[in-house]
Design a protein around this motif. Structure first.
Motif, PDB file in Angstrom:
ATOM      1  N   UNK A 164      78.864  70.740  92.251  1.00 30.36           N
ATOM      2  CA  UNK A 164      78.429  69.404  91.820  1.00 30.36           C
ATOM      3  C   UNK A 164      79.217  68.340  92.572  1.00 30.36           C
ATOM      4  N   UNK A 165      80.541  68.485  92.583  1.00 29.66           N
ATOM      5  CA  UNK A 165      81.353  67.447  93.228  1.00 29.66           C
ATOM      6  C   UNK A 165      81.178  67.484  94.751  1.00 29.66           C
ATOM      7  N   UNK A 166      81.068  68.667  95.278  1.00 33.33           N
ATOM      8  CA  UNK A 166      80.825  68.783  96.715  1.00 33.33           C
ATOM      9  C   UNK A 166      79.543  68.086  97.114  1.00 33.33           C
ATOM     10  N   UNK A 167      78.514  68.316  96.336  1.00 38.29           N
ATOM     11  CA  UNK A 167      77.211  67.724  96.645  1.00 38.29           C
ATOM     12  C   UNK A 167      77.247  66.205  96.472  1.00 38.29           C
ATOM     13  N   UNK A 168      77.938  65.736  95.445  1.00 36.94           N
ATOM     14  CA  UNK A 168      78.062  64.283  95.262  1.00 36.94           C
ATOM     15  C   UNK A 168      78.811  63.664  96.444  1.00 36.94           C
ATOM     16  N   UNK A 169      79.853  64.360  96.872  1.00 41.49           N
ATOM     17  CA  UNK A 169      80.622  63.841  98.007  1.00 41.49           C
ATOM     18  C   UNK A 169      79.760  63.760  99.263  1.00 41.49           C
ATOM     19  N   UNK A 170      78.993  64.812  99.499  1.00 39.86           N
ATOM     20  CA  UNK A 170      78.118  64.821 100.674  1.00 39.86           C
ATOM     21  C   UNK A 170      77.101  63.684 100.593  1.00 39.86           C
ATOM     22  N   UNK A 171      76.566  63.472  99.394  1.00 38.71           N
ATOM     23  CA  UNK A 171      75.562  62.412  99.230  1.00 38.71           C
ATOM     24  C   UNK A 171      76.166  61.042  99.541  1.00 38.71           C
ATOM     25  N   UNK A 172      77.398  60.846  99.057  1.00 40.54           N
ATOM     26  CA  UNK A 172      78.092  59.577  99.327  1.00 40.54           C
ATOM     27  C   UNK A 172      78.196  59.338 100.821  1.00 40.54           C
ATOM     28  N   UNK A 173      78.552  60.415 101.519  1.00 41.13           N
ATOM     29  CA  UNK A 173      78.696  60.321 102.970  1.00 41.13           C
ATOM     30  C   UNK A 173      77.413  59.832 103.631  1.00 41.13           C
ATOM     31  N   UNK A 174      76.309  60.244 103.037  1.00 45.03           N
ATOM     32  CA  UNK A 174      75.033  59.969 103.693  1.00 45.03           C
ATOM     33  C   UNK A 174      74.342  58.711 103.169  1.00 45.03           C
ATOM     34  N   UNK A 175      74.971  58.021 102.218  1.00 47.96           N
ATOM     35  CA  UNK A 175      74.303  56.835 101.671  1.00 47.96           C
ATOM     36  C   UNK A 175      73.868  55.861 102.774  1.00 47.96           C
ATOM     37  N   UNK A 176      74.721  55.589 103.743  1.00 46.29           N
ATOM     38  CA  UNK A 176      74.278  54.680 104.807  1.00 46.29           C
ATOM     39  C   UNK A 176      72.991  55.170 105.466  1.00 46.29           C
ATOM     40  N   UNK A 177      72.933  56.469 105.701  1.00 47.80           N
ATOM     41  CA  UNK A 177      71.745  57.013 106.344  1.00 47.80           C
ATOM     42  C   UNK A 177      70.512  56.838 105.460  1.00 47.80           C
ATOM     43  N   UNK A 178      70.748  56.911 104.149  1.00 47.06           N
ATOM     44  CA  UNK A 178      69.618  56.793 103.230  1.00 47.06           C
ATOM     45  C   UNK A 178      69.097  55.366 103.170  1.00 47.06           C
ATOM     46  N   UNK A 179      69.944  54.431 103.512  1.00 48.18           N
ATOM     47  CA  UNK A 179      69.566  53.029 103.378  1.00 48.18           C
ATOM     48  C   UNK A 179      68.962  52.458 104.651  1.00 48.18           C
ATOM     49  N   UNK A 180      69.167  53.190 105.729  1.00 43.64           N
ATOM     50  CA  UNK A 180      68.672  52.660 107.009  1.00 43.64           C
ATOM     51  C   UNK A 180      67.190  52.319 106.901  1.00 43.64           C
ATOM     52  N   UNK A 181      66.863  51.138 107.333  1.00 46.97           N
ATOM     53  CA  UNK A 181      65.447  50.787 107.399  1.00 46.97           C
ATOM     54  C   UNK A 181      65.072  50.746 108.862  1.00 46.97           C
ATOM     55  N   UNK A 182      64.103  51.506 109.191  1.00 47.61           N
ATOM     56  CA  UNK A 182      63.704  51.577 110.589  1.00 47.61           C
ATOM     57  C   UNK A 182      62.324  50.950 110.724  1.00 47.61           C
ATOM     58  N   UNK A 183      62.307  49.707 111.077  1.00 46.08           N
ATOM     59  CA  UNK A 183      61.030  49.044 111.313  1.00 46.08           C
ATOM     60  C   UNK A 183      60.106  49.137 110.123  1.00 46.08           C
ATOM     61  N   UNK A 184      58.873  49.452 110.400  1.00 51.73           N
ATOM     62  CA  UNK A 184      57.891  49.452 109.326  1.00 51.73           C
ATOM     63  C   UNK A 184      58.062  50.678 108.452  1.00 51.73           C
ATOM     64  N   UNK A 185      57.677  50.573 107.199  1.00 48.42           N
ATOM     65  CA  UNK A 185      57.798  51.702 106.272  1.00 48.42           C
ATOM     66  C   UNK A 185      57.064  52.939 106.775  1.00 48.42           C
ATOM     67  N   UNK A 186      55.956  52.712 107.481  1.00 50.24           N
ATOM     68  CA  UNK A 186      55.165  53.848 107.940  1.00 50.24           C
ATOM     69  C   UNK A 186      55.981  54.720 108.896  1.00 50.24           C
ATOM     70  N   UNK A 187      56.705  54.057 109.797  1.00 53.05           N
ATOM     71  CA  UNK A 187      57.548  54.807 110.732  1.00 53.05           C
ATOM     72  C   UNK A 187      58.630  55.565 109.964  1.00 53.05           C
ATOM     73  N   UNK A 188      59.160  54.894 108.964  1.00 54.99           N
ATOM     74  CA  UNK A 188      60.209  55.531 108.166  1.00 54.99           C
ATOM     75  C   UNK A 188      59.698  56.794 107.494  1.00 54.99           C
ATOM     76  N   UNK A 189      58.509  56.675 106.937  1.00 53.98           N
ATOM     77  CA  UNK A 189      57.922  57.844 106.275  1.00 53.98           C
ATOM     78  C   UNK A 189      57.763  58.978 107.278  1.00 53.98           C
ATOM     79  N   UNK A 190      57.257  58.635 108.448  1.00 59.82           N
ATOM     80  CA  UNK A 190      57.044  59.647 109.477  1.00 59.82           C
ATOM     81  C   UNK A 190      58.343  60.305 109.899  1.00 59.82           C
ATOM     82  N   UNK A 191      59.348  59.482 110.133  1.00 56.30           N
ATOM     83  CA  UNK A 191      60.641  60.020 110.562  1.00 56.30           C
ATOM     84  C   UNK A 191      61.264  60.912 109.489  1.00 56.30           C
ATOM     85  N   UNK A 192      61.134  60.474 108.259  1.00 60.34           N
ATOM     86  CA  UNK A 192      61.720  61.249 107.161  1.00 60.34           C
ATOM     87  C   UNK A 192      61.065  62.613 107.044  1.00 60.34           C
ATOM     88  N   UNK A 193      59.765  62.614 107.197  1.00 63.11           N
ATOM     89  CA  UNK A 193      59.066  63.897 107.112  1.00 63.11           C
ATOM     90  C   UNK A 193      59.525  64.804 108.256  1.00 63.11           C
TER      91      UNK A 193
END
Ligand SMILES: Nc1ncnc2c1ncn2[C@@H]1O[C@H](COP(=O)(O)OP(=O)(O)OP(=O)(O)O)[C@@H](O)[C@H]1O
Ligand SMILES: [Mg+2]
Lengths: 218, 300
Positions: A164-193
């Motif tokens: 649990x704590x390991x996973x929370x720590x990893x998630x914290x590390x990636x918060x910036x990545x989760x917030x990145x907005x890359x242009x239009x939402x459509x591109x974001x959806x595509x990239x995420x997939x």
């Protein structure tokens, strides 16, 4: 892998924790809105889909920590690993199950927001297209994150709280990545997939390596 | 061919050798009783055989192939230490999950079959954690039996069972072994139960295999005999000594070694005018043999 996935899905929907976590996710948008002091008509979705939606990944991660940890803790892995010397299928099944659980939790979140909107007049519907894209993007990312989580859980095995704590720590590390907005939402959806698909192929292999090296039983 | 064969199998925990260069041979079709004191390395050995722990060194072969062979491993049933069931799930759901994982053709029928086999059919709807210790063990056994494995690895399967439960497990194992040809590796501290079913024994102490022996060999080696008292011991001695190793006793009576059919001895003597007054089989118990083996090596 298919058979193991079937096992996990069967188990997933018989796990009360899933519904509990969905419920938790569902009340987040409402309580966030209340805390930030919303007024009827303001763009509530814009608010809640921001920072805290990273929390969805954390919730999904904690769920997966329990889901995998309990497989070890209950000893159920004894009847699995004794039969399947190759761990990749097991890891892949867990990844997909984790992503499915994550998407269920995400849906709980969105549904919670909408229901809150209906009752309070907060506007959760402006930019429906953007919202759908965001949901699809998060769903895609779930596969990537689920893969990372499976690796962490494979490392800690029956020590659920470490996972649990390991996973929370990893998630914290990636918060910036989760917030990145890359242009239009459509591109974001595509990239995420795309990211999700890559995760689907990369992480089961890594998790399998970890599982192979470590004893399944402490 | 051996169902299980280990070669110099070794496992260490922080430097101490829990299993130490173990060479074990479980013949196909055997019920192999695996004996040893607490902490002697039985469970650790079984965990390595079933792929749940990695050996430090040495090798394991199942039916002549490396134990990592997926085809072979799919045919193993395990119950090691506690049964691996989810406490909050019903017994039925838990076994169904396992049946799905194994991709069994008729999961429902198969689950019902194994539960019936261990006489737990009536408790399928219970949550696992609400079952008694003895019920749990039997459910664990049922789980191991899913998919008709040809090799069973059981670690203390009769732990916590009452007399009836033990009998059920014993009968189930005997049935599987004799009717379906299942090879069984079973460890237990309840020697009187193993004594009734095992065909082979392995005795382990501090990670070392002290002895590996067939059940029949055990009785030969330990000098099982039949003691008789007759109407005419001298005549009886004359008659029997050409067929058996025969020792007259000081206090009267005769000891016969290597007898496998008591009735034939009696009728043979009767035909020759000697009646048998008393006849006692003295068979070494597993317990006695085990204690003797364990302590004999202590002196070394
Ligand atoms: N995970 C572990 N970590 C450290 N030491 C261990 C571990 N598992 C077993 N051991 C040690 O290895 C030795 C053998 O243990 P094992 O469980 O194989 O014994 P056993 O023969 O099954 O005993 P019992 O009859 O009590 O079940 C013991 O000394 C035990 O303390
Ligand atoms: Mg043990």
């Amino acid at each position: 892998m298919n058979a193991l996935l079937r096992r996990d899905i069967y188990r997933l929907f018989r796990t009360p924790l899933l519904y509990l976590f969905m419920l938790c996710a569902a009340v987040i948008p409402g309580s966030m809105s209340v805390m930030t002091g919303f007024e009827p008509g303001y763009d509530a979705w814009g608010q809640v889909s921001g920072l805290f939606s990273a929390g969805i990944f954390a919730i999904a991660g904690v769920f997966l920590a329990f889901f995998i940890g309990n497989d070890y803790k209950s000893g159920a892995v004894k009847n699995i690993f004794s039969l399947f010397p190759k761990k990749r299928g097991y890891a892949a099944a867990k990844l997909i199950t984790g992503a499915v659980a994550g998407i269920m939790i995400l849906l709980g979140y969105v549904l919670g927001a909408e229901v809150f909107g209906v009752f309070t007049g907060a506007d959760f519907t402006s930019g429906l297209f953007d919202m759908l894209c965001a949901v699809v993007a998060k769903a895609g990312m779930m596969f990537l994150f689920s893969g990372i989580y499976v690796c962490v859980a494979a490392l800690f095995r029956n020590k659920v709280w470490f996972s649990v704590f390991g996973i929370l720590a990893v998630t914290m590390l990636f918060i910036p990545a989760l917030l990145i907005t890359l242009g239009t939402p459509l591109i974001m959806a595509g990239l995420s997939i795309a990211a999700g698909v890559i995760g689907l192929f990369v992480f089961p292999g890594i998790a399998a390596l970890i599982m192979k090296r470590l004893d399944a039983l402490a | 061919m051996y169902a299980i064969e280990t070669h110099e199998l070794t496992k260490t925990f922080r430097g101490t050798r829990a299993v130490n260069a173990l060479n074990m041979h479980v013949p196909e079709g055997a019920i192999y009783g695996f004996l040893g004191e607490n902490g002697s390395g039985k469970s650790t050995t079984e965990k390595m055989i079933t792929g749940l722990m990695n050996p430090k060194s040495g090798s394991i072969k199942l039916y002549g192939k490396p134990h990592t062979d997926p085809k072979l491993r799919a045919e193993i049933g395990v119950l090691i230490e506690a049964p691996g069931c989810f406490p909050k799930m019903t017994v039925y759901d838990d076994l169904m999950m396992q049946a799905y994982a194994m991709n069994l053709r008729n999961p429902k029928q198969e689950v019902e079959r194994v539960l019936k086999l261990v006489r737990m059919g009536g408790s399928a709807g219970r949550k696992f954690r609400e079952c008694s210790l003895g019920m749990k063990q039997r459910i664990g056994l049922a789980k191991a039996l899913l998919g008709r494995p040809k090799l069973l690895v059981l670690d203390e399967p009769i732990n916590g069972l009452d007399a009836d439960g033990m009998r059920i497990v014993r009968e189930t194992l005997t049935y599987l072994n004799q009717e379906e040809g299942v090879t069984i590796l079973v460890s237990s501290h309840i020697l009187s139960e193993l004594d009734k079913i095992a065909t082979h024994y392995g005795i382990i102490k501090r990670g070392k295999l002290l002895r590996e022996i067939k059940a029949s060999q055990m009785s030969e080696e330990s000098g099982d005999y039949v003691a008789i008292k007759t109407s005419d011991d001298r005549r009886a001695f004359e008659l029997l000594s050409c067929n058996f190793e025969t020792h007259p006793q000081k206090d009267g009576g005769i000891r016969l070694y290597g007898v496998d059919d008591n009735a034939r001895v009696t009728s043979y003597l009767y035909q020759n005018g000697v009646t048998v007054g008393e006849m006692v089989n003295r068979r070494i118990s597993l317990e006695e043999y085990y204690t003797r083996t364990i302590s004999a090596k202590e002196a070394v």
